[in-house]
Design a protein around this motif. Structure first.
Motif, PDB file in Angstrom:
ATOM      1  N   TRP A 412     -56.160 -56.024 -78.055  1.00  0.00           N
ATOM      2  CA  TRP A 412     -54.560 -56.232 -78.841  1.00  0.00           C
ATOM      3  C   TRP A 412     -54.921 -56.872 -80.189  1.00  0.00           C
ATOM      4  CZ3 TRP A 412     -50.187 -54.645 -77.167  1.00  0.00           C
ATOM      5  CH2 TRP A 412     -50.081 -54.305 -75.759  1.00  0.00           C
ATOM      6  N   LYS A 413     -55.727 -57.530 -80.485  1.00  0.00           N
ATOM      7  CA  LYS A 413     -56.033 -57.971 -81.689  1.00  0.00           C
ATOM      8  C   LYS A 413     -56.209 -56.830 -82.654  1.00  0.00           C
ATOM      9  CE  LYS A 413     -59.117 -61.081 -84.755  1.00  0.00           C
ATOM     10  NZ  LYS A 413     -60.476 -61.774 -84.761  1.00  0.00           N
ATOM     11  N   ASP A 414     -57.124 -55.731 -82.516  1.00  0.00           N
ATOM     12  CA  ASP A 414     -57.302 -54.661 -83.380  1.00  0.00           C
ATOM     13  C   ASP A 414     -56.105 -53.865 -83.457  1.00  0.00           C
ATOM     14  OD1 ASP A 414     -58.875 -53.063 -85.001  1.00  0.00           O
ATOM     15  OD2 ASP A 414     -58.984 -51.644 -83.291  1.00  0.00           O
ATOM     16  N   PHE A 415     -55.232 -53.779 -82.232  1.00  0.00           N
ATOM     17  CA  PHE A 415     -54.013 -53.053 -82.240  1.00  0.00           C
ATOM     18  C   PHE A 415     -52.962 -53.504 -83.280  1.00  0.00           C
ATOM     19  CE2 PHE A 415     -49.791 -52.503 -80.501  1.00  0.00           C
ATOM     20  CZ  PHE A 415     -49.736 -50.778 -80.021  1.00  0.00           C
ATOM     21  N   ILE A 416     -52.793 -54.974 -83.256  1.00  0.00           N
ATOM     22  CA  ILE A 416     -52.073 -55.636 -84.194  1.00  0.00           C
ATOM     23  C   ILE A 416     -52.390 -55.346 -85.495  1.00  0.00           C
ATOM     24  CG2 ILE A 416     -51.044 -57.865 -84.714  1.00  0.00           C
ATOM     25  CD1 ILE A 416     -51.047 -58.427 -81.597  1.00  0.00           C
ATOM     26  N   ILE A 417     -53.580 -55.715 -85.691  1.00  0.00           N
ATOM     27  CA  ILE A 417     -54.196 -55.784 -87.228  1.00  0.00           C
ATOM     28  C   ILE A 417     -53.941 -54.217 -87.795  1.00  0.00           C
ATOM     29  CG2 ILE A 417     -56.349 -55.649 -88.576  1.00  0.00           C
ATOM     30  CD1 ILE A 417     -57.530 -57.977 -86.964  1.00  0.00           C
ATOM     31  N   ARG A 418     -54.324 -53.322 -86.987  1.00  0.00           N
ATOM     32  CA  ARG A 418     -54.107 -51.981 -87.683  1.00  0.00           C
ATOM     33  C   ARG A 418     -52.695 -51.411 -87.994  1.00  0.00           C
ATOM     34  NH1 ARG A 418     -58.928 -48.407 -85.105  1.00  0.00           N
ATOM     35  NH2 ARG A 418     -58.619 -47.032 -86.960  1.00  0.00           N
ATOM     36  N   ASN A 419     -51.819 -52.161 -86.998  1.00  0.00           N
ATOM     37  CA  ASN A 419     -50.416 -51.805 -87.393  1.00  0.00           C
ATOM     38  C   ASN A 419     -50.021 -52.244 -88.769  1.00  0.00           C
ATOM     39  OD1 ASN A 419     -47.543 -51.015 -86.531  1.00  0.00           O
ATOM     40  ND2 ASN A 419     -47.563 -53.470 -87.012  1.00  0.00           N
ATOM     41  N   ASN A 420     -50.336 -53.648 -88.775  1.00  0.00           N
ATOM     42  CA  ASN A 420     -49.947 -54.195 -90.045  1.00  0.00           C
ATOM     43  C   ASN A 420     -50.584 -53.826 -91.335  1.00  0.00           C
ATOM     44  OD1 ASN A 420     -48.404 -55.862 -88.397  1.00  0.00           O
ATOM     45  ND2 ASN A 420     -49.686 -57.554 -88.052  1.00  0.00           N
ATOM     46  N   SER A 421     -52.163 -53.609 -91.229  1.00  0.00           N
ATOM     47  CA  SER A 421     -52.859 -53.456 -92.468  1.00  0.00           C
ATOM     48  C   SER A 421     -52.873 -51.955 -92.655  1.00  0.00           C
ATOM     49  CB  SER A 421     -54.254 -53.969 -92.255  1.00  0.00           C
ATOM     50  OG  SER A 421     -54.814 -53.515 -91.207  1.00  0.00           O
ATOM     51  N   GLU A 422     -52.705 -51.016 -91.879  1.00  0.00           N
ATOM     52  CA  GLU A 422     -52.756 -49.855 -92.228  1.00  0.00           C
ATOM     53  C   GLU A 422     -51.485 -49.029 -92.016  1.00  0.00           C
ATOM     54  OE1 GLU A 422     -55.906 -48.181 -89.279  1.00  0.00           O
ATOM     55  OE2 GLU A 422     -57.244 -49.498 -90.259  1.00  0.00           O
ATOM     56  N   LEU A 423     -50.928 -49.111 -91.050  1.00  0.00           N
ATOM     57  CA  LEU A 423     -49.587 -48.246 -91.099  1.00  0.00           C
ATOM     58  C   LEU A 423     -48.569 -48.887 -91.879  1.00  0.00           C
ATOM     59  CD1 LEU A 423     -49.278 -47.503 -87.056  1.00  0.00           C
ATOM     60  CD2 LEU A 423     -49.642 -45.877 -88.789  1.00  0.00           C
ATOM     61  N   LEU A 424     -48.146 -50.161 -91.686  1.00  0.00           N
ATOM     62  CA  LEU A 424     -47.393 -50.823 -92.412  1.00  0.00           C
ATOM     63  C   LEU A 424     -47.769 -50.895 -93.984  1.00  0.00           C
ATOM     64  CD1 LEU A 424     -44.746 -52.832 -92.607  1.00  0.00           C
ATOM     65  CD2 LEU A 424     -46.174 -54.649 -91.679  1.00  0.00           C
ATOM     66  N   ALA A 425     -48.913 -51.596 -94.277  1.00  0.00           N
ATOM     67  CA  ALA A 425     -49.211 -51.669 -95.680  1.00  0.00           C
ATOM     68  C   ALA A 425     -49.546 -50.445 -96.553  1.00  0.00           C
ATOM     69  CB  ALA A 425     -50.641 -52.655 -95.655  1.00  0.00           C
ATOM     70  N   ASN A 426     -50.010 -49.655 -95.789  1.00  0.00           N
ATOM     71  CA  ASN A 426     -50.340 -48.203 -96.413  1.00  0.00           C
ATOM     72  C   ASN A 426     -49.042 -47.163 -96.458  1.00  0.00           C
ATOM     73  OD1 ASN A 426     -51.386 -45.534 -97.229  1.00  0.00           O
ATOM     74  ND2 ASN A 426     -53.106 -45.616 -95.921  1.00  0.00           N
ATOM     75  N   VAL A 427     -48.917 -46.666 -95.134  1.00  0.00           N
ATOM     76  CA  VAL A 427     -47.829 -45.586 -95.230  1.00  0.00           C
ATOM     77  C   VAL A 427     -46.426 -46.014 -95.157  1.00  0.00           C
ATOM     78  CG1 VAL A 427     -47.123 -43.781 -93.757  1.00  0.00           C
ATOM     79  CG2 VAL A 427     -49.356 -44.258 -93.353  1.00  0.00           C
ATOM     80  N   GLY A 428     -46.190 -47.050 -94.639  1.00  0.00           N
ATOM     81  CA  GLY A 428     -44.924 -47.944 -94.739  1.00  0.00           C
ATOM     82  C   GLY A 428     -44.569 -48.227 -96.271  1.00  0.00           C
ATOM     83  N   ASN A 429     -45.572 -49.193 -96.771  1.00  0.00           N
ATOM     84  CA  ASN A 429     -45.247 -49.489 -98.044  1.00  0.00           C
ATOM     85  C   ASN A 429     -44.974 -48.189 -99.315  1.00  0.00           C
ATOM     86  OD1 ASN A 429     -45.817 -51.484-100.227  1.00  0.00           O
ATOM     87  ND2 ASN A 429     -47.367 -50.035-100.707  1.00  0.00           N
ATOM     88  N   PHE A 430     -45.813 -47.189 -99.111  1.00  0.00           N
ATOM     89  CA  PHE A 430     -45.764 -46.197 -99.891  1.00  0.00           C
ATOM     90  C   PHE A 430     -44.328 -45.455 -99.860  1.00  0.00           C
ATOM     91  CE2 PHE A 430     -46.761 -41.531-100.598  1.00  0.00           C
ATOM     92  CZ  PHE A 430     -46.376 -41.412-102.154  1.00  0.00           C
TER      93      PHE A 430
END
Length: 646
Positions: A412-430
């Protein structure tokens, strides 16, 4: 200076004010029955048929149906002619056992869990062309036809084997209906197929002091005549098939290793019938009370499910010149698909469409252990909807963590981190940064003119085209995790482009032509992202295209400007939302179980009248290792293991 500029009303996005190049849209129509087309790339995709007796967990989903879905969506997005079929495997001891536990007939149980599986896969966005089941008339017809042709061509042997028989039940006992003392570690509640304490694979006849699990009676041994598939006789042709297919189809490495270990050891005759009722009947008068053993019968579900989709199923399954077969599964199902099922098909002498590429995964574990439905450990298909986390996040995490070469772990820790730091910060931000800028009063949702002569634009296009080439190469070779990594790099390159071009209000105010170009190029890069993410996160792609007011695009060969000047955009949406890190403990507690992980004897279930009419059939059990037993002159029951059948 009291006068203010009159506010221009923002146009409402619709198809009429789209400015999108013709020919870029993906054709998603599925109204017509798909058949192979001469001269086109015709691809037949299957994923391992899941057992019908339980809810699939995340490991089951990534190992078969989700991986196959990504490839099927990719090939459709490239304009290939693709058929993706799957369904539930409904015969076997596991079905009978579960039916007894729930006090229903086998058919009622199958109906219940087939619907449940379909619901889970629909939520996950698995885009089957047809999802069926193995308890059908077509399964019986095709299975019996294969059997009779194998017999006619001399690839079946009639012989006897010793089995446990319960005189009180008046039935031969499948492995899962026998308990006793393990001959290896002396654990007193070992099952007839495996000891839960030492994990040793067993045959029921090896147990010390065996007892019938249904009534506690001590079974006797009794011989019964059965049909055996003569795999040694078929081995030369199987080796020729494996050699050609593994090279031209670029099999996954574990598929090649496991298959070669079976062939190197030497194939052994395998029993393909059982003294049971719940299964496909054996079409021989003196064996009319027997059925096919489920490991022989289950892979026949692929063509039989296709036959339920179209009566012209042979155009897919007996068309090796025009159709390429891609199959997806966990590694424990490899021997079914590279040895046993191919041998069954080869032995008919019919022109079957044989396996071209096999894509297999290692195991996905959960936190510090394994998924366990009985102990409520892990996330199962019916849990994902409860979490409130969008399906794209689940698909992204499972696919980016796909156990392609080694076992992987869901945490769950990795799941949450990757949502926040990869999907949200990368794709969502752009995506959000660009679309909101266009939606503002500056552009009022309308794309401005552009130029591709700037150094930043030229470098961007060059870099993105290199990444796109790598993405296509990865997906063509079924390297799904690598393809997703490359798609994320394209998004990262978009963020870099915004930084280098310094997108902000001052750029708009002071260098308007440059800002105009930046906006239109960035919007088109987002449109490309909707294409490369579509196989992985289709709902994310749909959201992007809604915001862009554009149809879902095909995956192109090169990055181009397909959304043109004057195009009216849709309204911004958030693609992803932050997950609070505190939820890690909440989810771990909810899906972490609480019972001790130790073997426990199950309570005996009372048989209902409905289940008495449908006795058990031997479970489908395959191991991802060389064959366990050493065959003697008299064949014996195999000890194959699997968690998810062919």
């Amino acid at each position: 200076m009291s006068a203010t500029a009159e506010k221009v009303e923002r146009p409402v996005a619709n198809e009429a004010n789209r400015k999108v190049r013709e020919g870029v849209a993906l054709n998603l129509s599925t109204d017509d029955v798909k058949l192979p087309v001469k001269g086109e790339r015709n691809i037949l995709v299957t994923s391992a048929l899941p057992y019908v007796n339980n809810v699939p967990h995340l490991g089951n989903i990534i190992g078969a149906v989700l991986s196959a879905d990504v490839f099927a969506r990719y090939t459709r997005s490239r304009g290939y002619n693709v058929l993706y079929v799957c369904g539930t495997d409904e015969y076997g001891t596991a079905t009978e056992t579960k039916a007894l536990e729930e006090g229903v007939s086998c058919q009622e149980l199958c109906d219940k869990y087939n619907a449940l599986h379909a619901q889970v896969y629909e939520w996950f966005g698995i885009d089957f062309d047809y999802f069926g089941r193995t308890t059908t008339k077509q399964q019986t017809e095709i299975g019996q036809d294969i059997f009779l042709k194998l017999q006619k061509n001399g690839y079946l042997i009639e012989d006897s084997m010793t089995q446990l028989y319960c005189e009180k039940c008046e039935r031969f006992l499948a492995d899962r209906y026998v308990e006793g003392t393990c001959p290896k570690c002396r654990y007193v509640d070992a099952r007839g197929d495996q000891c839960d304490q030492c994990q040793q694979l067993l045959n029921a006849t090896e147990l010390i002091s065996p007892r019938c699990k249904l009534d506690g009676n001590a079974p006797i041994t009794r011989d019964s005549t059965h049909m055996f598939l003569d795999l040694p006789k078929l081995q030369p042709k199987c080796e020729e098939f494996v050699r050609e297919s593994s090279q031209t189809g670029h099999w996954a490495n574990n598929g090649k290793i496991i298959t070669q270990s079976w062939l190197k050891e030497g194939l052994k005759v395998r029993c393909i019938t059982r003294d049971l009722k719940w299964g496909t009947p054996v079409p021989l008068e003196h064996m009319k009370d027997k059925v096919f053993y489920v490991w022989f019968d289950a892979p026949i579900g692929y063509p039989s499910i296709t036959a339920n989709y179209t009566s012209e199923w042979e155009k897919w399954w007996k068309n090796p010149e025009d159709v390429k077969l891609y199959q997806f599964m966990g590694k424990d199902n490899i021997p079914f698909h590279t040895v046993i099922f191919p041998c069954s098909l080869i032995g008919t002498n019919d022109p079957w469409t044989m396996l071209h590429h096999i894509s297999t995964t290692e195991y996905l574990n959960y936190e510090n252990g394994k998924f366990s439905k009985s102990r409520n450990v892990g996330v199962f298909g019916n849990n994902v909807m409860e979490t409130g986390i969008p399906v794209s996040v689940w698909r992204y995490y499972l696919l980016s963590n796909r156990p392609e070469t080694n076992d992987s772990v869901f945490t769950w820790k990795d799941f949450i981190i990757r949502n926040n730091s990869e999907l949200l910060a990368n794709v969502g931000n752009f995506c959000n940064r660009v679309i909101k800028f266009v939606d503002s009063a500056k552009y009022n949702g309308v794309l401005p003119p552009f130029s591709l002569e700037g150094d930043n634009e030229k470098q961007l296009i060059e870099d993105v085209n290199k990444l796109l080439d790598s993405y296509i190469d990865a997906l063509e070779n079924v390297k799904l995790r690598s393809g997703l990594e490359i798609a994320m790099k394209i998004s990262q390159r978009g963020n870099q482009y915004l930084q280098e071009s310094k997108l902000d209000n001052s750029l708009y105010d002071n260098e308007r032509p440059q800002c105009d170009t930046l906006i239109t190029v960035a919007v088109n890069l987002i449109y490309l992202l909707s294409a490369v993410f579509y196989p992985y996160m289709p709902t994310t792609s749909e959201s992007i295209c809604r915001q862009l007011n554009a149809p879902i695009p095909r995956i192109p060969e090169t990055f181009q400007i397909n959304i043109l000047e004057g195009h009216v955009m849709g309204k911004p949406e958030y693609l992803f939302k932050r997950i609070d890190g505190k939820m890690e403990e909440v989810f771990k507690q909810k899906y972490g179980g609480g019972a001790k992980e130790e073997p426990a004897k199950k309570k005996k279930s009372k048989k209902s009248k409905k289940t008495e009419a449908k006795p058990q059939v031997e479970g489908d059990k395959a191991e991802a290792k060389p064959q366990a037993e050493s065959e003697k002159a008299e064949p014996k029951v195999e000890s194959d293991k699997t968690t998810e059948t062919a």
